[in-house]
Scaffold this motif. Structure first.
Motif, PDB file in Angstrom:
ATOM      1  N   UNK A   1       0.860  -1.240   0.051  1.00 31.80           N
ATOM      2  CA  UNK A   1       0.121  -0.171   0.027  1.00 31.80           C
ATOM      3  C   UNK A   1       0.844   1.129  -0.131  1.00 31.80           C
ATOM      4  N   UNK A   2       0.619   2.009  -0.936  1.00 34.73           N
ATOM      5  CA  UNK A   2       1.165   3.529  -0.897  1.00 34.73           C
ATOM      6  C   UNK A   2       0.574   4.400  -0.171  1.00 34.73           C
ATOM      7  N   UNK A   3       1.098   5.091   0.783  1.00 36.99           N
ATOM      8  CA  UNK A   3       0.562   6.213   1.444  1.00 36.99           C
ATOM      9  C   UNK A   3       0.798   7.487   0.805  1.00 36.99           C
TER      10      UNK A   3
ATOM     11  N   UNK B   1      -3.657   7.865   9.152  1.00 39.61           N
ATOM     12  CA  UNK B   1      -2.945   7.038   8.444  1.00 39.61           C
ATOM     13  C   UNK B   1      -3.724   5.843   7.832  1.00 39.61           C
ATOM     14  N   UNK B   2      -4.803   5.480   8.426  1.00 43.10           N
ATOM     15  CA  UNK B   2      -5.525   4.149   7.999  1.00 43.10           C
ATOM     16  C   UNK B   2      -6.714   4.503   7.617  1.00 43.10           C
ATOM     17  N   UNK B   3      -7.008   5.669   6.807  1.00 44.90           N
ATOM     18  CA  UNK B   3      -8.171   6.007   6.271  1.00 44.90           C
ATOM     19  C   UNK B   3      -8.721   5.054   5.149  1.00 44.90           C
ATOM     20  N   UNK B   4      -7.877   4.907   4.371  1.00 49.57           N
ATOM     21  CA  UNK B   4      -8.095   4.117   3.143  1.00 49.57           C
ATOM     22  C   UNK B   4      -7.807   2.511   3.324  1.00 49.57           C
ATOM     23  N   UNK B   5      -8.228   1.980   4.491  1.00 47.94           N
ATOM     24  CA  UNK B   5      -7.955   0.571   4.836  1.00 47.94           C
ATOM     25  C   UNK B   5      -9.428   0.022   4.967  1.00 47.94           C
TER      26      UNK B   5
ATOM     27  N   UNK C   1       6.452   3.094   5.583  1.00 49.06           N
ATOM     28  CA  UNK C   1       5.758   2.307   4.880  1.00 49.06           C
ATOM     29  C   UNK C   1       6.084   2.421   3.211  1.00 49.06           C
ATOM     30  N   UNK C   2       6.246   3.353   2.794  1.00 53.40           N
ATOM     31  CA  UNK C   2       6.747   3.701   1.576  1.00 53.40           C
ATOM     32  C   UNK C   2       7.869   3.332   0.948  1.00 53.40           C
ATOM     33  N   UNK C   3       8.595   3.010   1.836  1.00 51.72           N
ATOM     34  CA  UNK C   3      10.137   2.305   1.450  1.00 51.72           C
ATOM     35  C   UNK C   3       9.988   1.380   0.471  1.00 51.72           C
TER      36      UNK C   3
END
Length: 130
Positions: free
Chosen positions: A1-3, A29-33, A128-130
């Motif tokens: 997942x890309x934030x 951070x978890x709005x689109x989960x 997370x985007x690493x």
């Protein structure tokens, strides 16, 4: 997942108008989960005010909310631990402490709270985007 860091920042700032630091950070951070915002709010509510309103006894809600988010957004437990450590160290370097009472003067001065939440949120996005 890309934030999307800018979207997360905006959502955290919006949520901080009515929610605690832990709730705002986790929910932003978890709005689109798959998790509902109501459930995320409940999960994070006990971490408000340095864990249950203890202030001097507990960690900053931005850190606890971000830590919860890392656990929901990352599947690999080794990465969860490593990312949480990196978040903790970066936060402590920037704010000199992770204790709610030190950052908020025992809850009497919350001027840094939104900034802390946004910082933690952006750091999680980077990790997370690493």
């Amino acid at each position: 997942m890309e934030l999307d860091s800018s979207k997360v920042e905006k959502k955290i700032e919006e949520l901080r108008e009515t929610k605690s630091c832990s709730q705002s950070t986790l929910m932003g951070l978890c709005e689109d989960t798959e998790y509902s915002q109501d459930d995320l709010s409940k999960i994070a509510s006990g971490f408000s005010g340095g864990i249950g309103g203890t202030f001097a006894e507990g960690s900053c809600g931005a850190v606890t909310g971000a830590t919860l988010a890392i656990g929901l957004l990352e599947e690999d437990e080794d990465k969860i631990k490593a990312y949480t450590k990196e978040l903790f160290e970066a936060f402590k370097d920037k704010y000199t402490s992770v204790r709610c009472d030190i950052i908020s003067k025992n809850g009497e001065d919350k001027t840094l709270c939104t900034e802390c939440c946004v910082f933690a949120g952006k750091k999680v996005c980077d990790l997370i985007n690493k």
